[in-house]
Design an enzyme around this catalytic site. Structure first.
Site, short mmCIF file in Angstrom:
data_model
loop_
_atom_site.label_atom_id
_atom_site.label_comp_id
_atom_site.label_asym_id
_atom_site.label_seq_id
_atom_site.Cartn_x
_atom_site.Cartn_y
_atom_site.Cartn_z
N THR A 30 0.78 -1.12 -0.01
CA THR A 30 -0.05 -0.07 0.11
C THR A 30 0.74 1.27 -0.04
O THR A 30 1.93 1.35 0.22
CB THR A 30 -0.97 0.01 1.30
OG1 THR A 30 -0.13 0.07 2.46
CG2 THR A 30 -1.99 -1.13 1.39
N ASP A 31 0.06 2.15 -0.30
CA ASP A 31 0.84 3.78 -0.29
C ASP A 31 0.66 4.36 1.31
O ASP A 31 -0.06 3.59 2.27
CB ASP A 31 0.26 4.68 -1.26
CG ASP A 31 -1.16 4.81 -1.18
OD1 ASP A 31 -1.85 4.67 -0.19
OD2 ASP A 31 -1.85 5.42 -2.25
N ALA A 32 1.12 5.43 1.25
CA ALA A 32 0.93 6.14 2.90
C ALA A 32 -0.71 6.21 3.36
O ALA A 32 -1.03 6.16 4.32
CB ALA A 32 1.42 7.65 2.78
N GLY A 33 -1.80 6.08 2.42
CA GLY A 33 -2.96 6.03 2.74
C GLY A 33 -3.57 4.77 2.92
O GLY A 33 -4.89 4.50 3.12
N ILE A 35 -3.91 2.50 0.63
CA ILE A 35 -4.46 2.01 -0.67
C ILE A 35 -3.43 1.21 -1.47
O ILE A 35 -2.37 1.73 -1.46
CB ILE A 35 -4.91 3.23 -1.50
CG1 ILE A 35 -5.93 4.05 -0.65
CG2 ILE A 35 -5.32 2.91 -2.78
CD1 ILE A 35 -7.14 3.33 -0.54
#
Length: 162
Positions: A30-33, A35
């Protein structure tokens, strides 16, 4: 060399035999969010294709060593419909849609439960050691034909059966 165990399973559907591959989403995907990073969906479909080959009894390492041939992605089309998130349990559904002398096409869809998240269409080519197209061997061709509906999927590909 020991044979790797298939993690997914084959399933007959109205559209023919398909390969179902379970995949949990981890933090690293995932990314920082939280997602799933867009490029990771391609990694997910690659894992599912490799697992499908294992289930068909196609060992890519031996194929390279003994036949001087390997599979490469020639083209890929991907459509992102909904995002996957950390801790999601995904399933990649792979179906061979077309088989040619030195290539095949697959549809690979990624689901979370009943929700379709990502659609991909992949064209895979068989190349020789110099990077030129090489016809699929008759043994490999027969294995792909088995999941195109020309014959039954071998029993040993079903997870959990001994």
């Amino acid at each position: 060399m020991t044979e790797a165990r298939m993690l997914g399973r084959f399933d007959k559907s109205a559209e023919g035999t398909r390969h179902l591959f379970p995949l949990p989403v981890y933090w690293e995907d995932t990314d920082a969010g939280g997602i799933v990073y867009y490029a990771n969906y391609l990694k997910f479909t690659e894992r599912a294709r490799t697992d499908m080959l294992r289930g068909l009894g196609i060992n890519q390492q031996m194929m390279m060593e003994e036949e001087g041939a390997n599979f490469v992605v020639r083209a890929c089309e991907i459509e992102y419909l909904r995002p996957a998130k950390m801790e999601d349990e995904l399933e990649i559904v792979t179906r061979v849609t077309d088989l040619r002398g030195a290539s095949l096409r697959m549809a690979q869809n990624i689901y979370r439960g009943g929700d379709l998240l990502v659609e991909t269409r992949v064209r895979v080519a068989c190349l020789d050691a110099e990077g030129r197209p090489q016809r699929l061997s008759s043994a490999i061709n027969d294995k792909f034909n088995a999941i195109l509906g020309c014959s039954a999927v071998p029993n040993e590909t079903v997870v959990g059966e001994e």
